[in-house]
Write a protein that holds these residues in place. Sequence first.
Motif, PDB file in Angstrom:
ATOM      1  N   LEU A 213       0.821  -1.212   0.000  1.00 45.55           N
ATOM      2  CA  LEU A 213       0.000   0.000   0.000  1.00 45.55           C
ATOM      3  C   LEU A 213       0.858   1.266   0.000  1.00 45.55           C
ATOM      4  CD1 LEU A 213      -2.771  -1.041   2.555  1.00 45.55           C
ATOM      5  CD2 LEU A 213      -2.956  -0.961   0.052  1.00 45.55           C
ATOM      6  N   ALA A 214       2.104   1.153   0.454  1.00 48.57           N
ATOM      7  CA  ALA A 214       2.973   2.320   0.591  1.00 48.57           C
ATOM      8  C   ALA A 214       3.991   2.443  -0.540  1.00 48.57           C
ATOM      9  CB  ALA A 214       3.696   2.243   1.938  1.00 48.57           C
ATOM     10  N   ARG A 215       3.843   1.690  -1.600  1.00 48.89           N
ATOM     11  CA  ARG A 215       4.886   1.669  -2.626  1.00 48.89           C
ATOM     12  C   ARG A 215       4.901   2.908  -3.518  1.00 48.89           C
ATOM     13  NH1 ARG A 215       0.645  -1.013  -4.552  1.00 48.89           N
ATOM     14  NH2 ARG A 215       0.227  -1.095  -6.778  1.00 48.89           N
ATOM     15  N   LYS A 216       3.804   3.646  -3.576  1.00 52.65           N
ATOM     16  CA  LYS A 216       3.761   4.841  -4.422  1.00 52.65           C
ATOM     17  C   LYS A 216       3.878   6.097  -3.556  1.00 52.65           C
ATOM     18  CE  LYS A 216       1.186   2.597  -8.063  1.00 52.65           C
ATOM     19  NZ  LYS A 216      -0.078   2.501  -8.779  1.00 52.65           N
ATOM     20  N   PRO A 217       4.370   7.194  -4.136  1.00 48.46           N
ATOM     21  CA  PRO A 217       4.575   8.401  -3.328  1.00 48.46           C
ATOM     22  C   PRO A 217       3.291   9.133  -2.929  1.00 48.46           C
ATOM     23  CG  PRO A 217       5.256   8.797  -5.599  1.00 48.46           C
ATOM     24  CD  PRO A 217       4.907   7.334  -5.488  1.00 48.46           C
ATOM     25  N   GLU A 218       2.208   8.926  -3.668  1.00 47.96           N
ATOM     26  CA  GLU A 218       0.956   9.606  -3.308  1.00 47.96           C
ATOM     27  C   GLU A 218       0.183   8.776  -2.269  1.00 47.96           C
ATOM     28  OE1 GLU A 218       0.375   7.197  -7.001  1.00 47.96           O
ATOM     29  OE2 GLU A 218       1.692   8.870  -6.583  1.00 47.96           O
ATOM     30  N   ALA A 219      -0.710   9.443  -1.546  1.00 48.28           N
ATOM     31  CA  ALA A 219      -1.478   8.794  -0.483  1.00 48.28           C
ATOM     32  C   ALA A 219      -2.329   7.656  -1.044  1.00 48.28           C
ATOM     33  CB  ALA A 219      -2.368   9.812   0.227  1.00 48.28           C
ATOM     34  N   ASN A 220      -2.376   6.556  -0.316  1.00 48.60           N
ATOM     35  CA  ASN A 220      -3.188   5.402  -0.697  1.00 48.60           C
ATOM     36  C   ASN A 220      -4.415   5.366   0.213  1.00 48.60           C
ATOM     37  OD1 ASN A 220      -4.213   2.600  -0.520  1.00 48.60           O
ATOM     38  ND2 ASN A 220      -2.552   2.160  -1.929  1.00 48.60           N
ATOM     39  N   HIS A 221      -5.603   5.300  -0.383  1.00 44.89           N
ATOM     40  CA  HIS A 221      -6.841   5.364   0.402  1.00 44.89           C
ATOM     41  C   HIS A 221      -7.010   4.184   1.361  1.00 44.89           C
ATOM     42  CE1 HIS A 221      -8.057   2.823  -2.984  1.00 44.89           C
ATOM     43  NE2 HIS A 221      -8.993   2.350  -2.181  1.00 44.89           N
ATOM     44  N   ASP A 222      -6.320   3.070   1.132  1.00 49.51           N
ATOM     45  CA  ASP A 222      -6.437   1.918   2.034  1.00 49.51           C
ATOM     46  C   ASP A 222      -5.384   1.907   3.146  1.00 49.51           C
ATOM     47  OD1 ASP A 222      -8.684   0.623   0.998  1.00 49.51           O
ATOM     48  OD2 ASP A 222      -7.513  -0.438  -0.511  1.00 49.51           O
ATOM     49  N   PHE A 223      -4.426   2.828   3.095  1.00 45.66           N
ATOM     50  CA  PHE A 223      -3.342   2.802   4.079  1.00 45.66           C
ATOM     51  C   PHE A 223      -3.850   3.064   5.508  1.00 45.66           C
ATOM     52  CE2 PHE A 223       0.272   4.569   6.432  1.00 45.66           C
ATOM     53  CZ  PHE A 223       1.189   3.548   6.265  1.00 45.66           C
ATOM     54  N   ILE A 224      -4.635   4.112   5.697  1.00 41.24           N
ATOM     55  CA  ILE A 224      -5.142   4.423   7.046  1.00 41.24           C
ATOM     56  C   ILE A 224      -6.011   3.283   7.572  1.00 41.24           C
ATOM     57  CG2 ILE A 224      -6.582   5.983   8.427  1.00 41.24           C
ATOM     58  CD1 ILE A 224      -5.600   8.276   6.616  1.00 41.24           C
ATOM     59  N   PRO A 225      -6.978   2.772   6.793  1.00 44.30           N
ATOM     60  CA  PRO A 225      -7.773   1.648   7.310  1.00 44.30           C
ATOM     61  C   PRO A 225      -6.922   0.417   7.646  1.00 44.30           C
ATOM     62  CG  PRO A 225      -8.867   2.614   5.413  1.00 44.30           C
ATOM     63  CD  PRO A 225      -7.510   3.263   5.512  1.00 44.30           C
ATOM     64  N   ALA A 226      -5.887   0.152   6.850  1.00 45.00           N
ATOM     65  CA  ALA A 226      -5.012  -0.988   7.137  1.00 45.00           C
ATOM     66  C   ALA A 226      -4.238  -0.740   8.425  1.00 45.00           C
ATOM     67  CB  ALA A 226      -4.051  -1.237   5.973  1.00 45.00           C
ATOM     68  N   MET A 227      -3.699   0.460   8.578  1.00 53.42           N
ATOM     69  CA  MET A 227      -2.971   0.794   9.806  1.00 53.42           C
ATOM     70  C   MET A 227      -3.896   0.663  11.018  1.00 53.42           C
ATOM     71  SD  MET A 227       0.305   1.829   9.396  1.00 53.42           S
ATOM     72  CE  MET A 227       0.736   3.184  10.483  1.00 53.42           C
ATOM     73  N   ARG A 228      -5.123   1.105  10.873  1.00 55.72           N
ATOM     74  CA  ARG A 228      -6.105   0.999  11.962  1.00 55.72           C
ATOM     75  C   ARG A 228      -6.366  -0.474  12.279  1.00 55.72           C
ATOM     76  NH1 ARG A 228     -10.257   3.956   9.746  1.00 55.72           N
ATOM     77  NH2 ARG A 228      -9.059   5.813  10.226  1.00 55.72           N
ATOM     78  N   GLU A 229      -6.594  -1.272  11.257  1.00 50.85           N
ATOM     79  CA  GLU A 229      -6.879  -2.693  11.457  1.00 50.85           C
ATOM     80  C   GLU A 229      -5.704  -3.428  12.102  1.00 50.85           C
ATOM     81  OE1 GLU A 229      -8.357  -6.567   8.857  1.00 50.85           O
ATOM     82  OE2 GLU A 229      -8.702  -4.549   8.093  1.00 50.85           O
ATOM     83  N   PHE A 230      -4.486  -3.014  11.796  1.00 48.50           N
ATOM     84  CA  PHE A 230      -3.302  -3.669  12.350  1.00 48.50           C
ATOM     85  C   PHE A 230      -2.870  -3.062  13.678  1.00 48.50           C
ATOM     86  CE2 PHE A 230      -1.899  -4.530   7.681  1.00 48.50           C
ATOM     87  CZ  PHE A 230      -2.945  -5.428   7.528  1.00 48.50           C
ATOM     88  N   GLY A 231      -3.666  -2.116  14.201  1.00 48.57           N
ATOM     89  CA  GLY A 231      -3.395  -1.512  15.502  1.00 48.57           C
ATOM     90  C   GLY A 231      -2.256  -0.518  15.487  1.00 48.57           C
TER      91      GLY A 231
END
Length: 160
Positions: free
Chosen positions: A137-155
Motif C-alpha cells: 500500500l505504501a509503494r507509491k509516493p501519493e497517499a493510498n486510500h487503504d493505508f489508514i484503514p489498514a494501519m487501523r486494522e493492524f493496531g
Amino acid sequence: MALTEAPLLFQFEVASSEDLTFIPMCVRFNLDRFGLRISLAQWQLLPYEDRRLLARFPVDEDTEIEPNFDHALFEMLRTHANVEPEWFSPEEAPAWRDANAVPNGIGNQATLANLRTPGVEDWARLAPFQRYVLAKLARKPEANHDFIPAMREFGLAVPR
C-alpha cells in the motif's frame, strides 16, 4: 497448505473486494510471490468462483507449500480470457520481509496520513503478510486510500 474455507480478506478490503471485483491483497501476495502480473481487466474476466478460489490460496512465503496458485491462474486465464499472465522476477529480499527495519514508504504514507510511523518493535510484531500489505500500500509516493484503514486494522493508527 490447504485452501482456506473463505477468501482471505482484511476488514479494510471488504467494501472494495468482498465481491472480488478488485484484486484482493491475498491474491496480490501470491502474484508477487510467483512473479506473475495480471491486469484488473484480466482479473475481472474470470468468473466469480475462479476469483474466489484464487483468493482462498494460503499467504505463505514458501512457494513449495502451495505450488498450484500459478497453475490455477494460468488455466483460468487461458480458459476465460485467452491470455496468460505476465512474468517478472520476484524481489529476492523485499523490504517487508525484514522485521528489523520499517520500509521508507511506510514513513511516507504515515506522514501523508498524519500518523506516527510505526517503530521497529511495532513492525516486528506484525505477521509477514501484514507487513507485505502495508509495504504494498505504501509503494507509491501519493497517499493510498487503504493505508489508514489498514494501519487501523493492524493496531498502528496512532496520530502524530
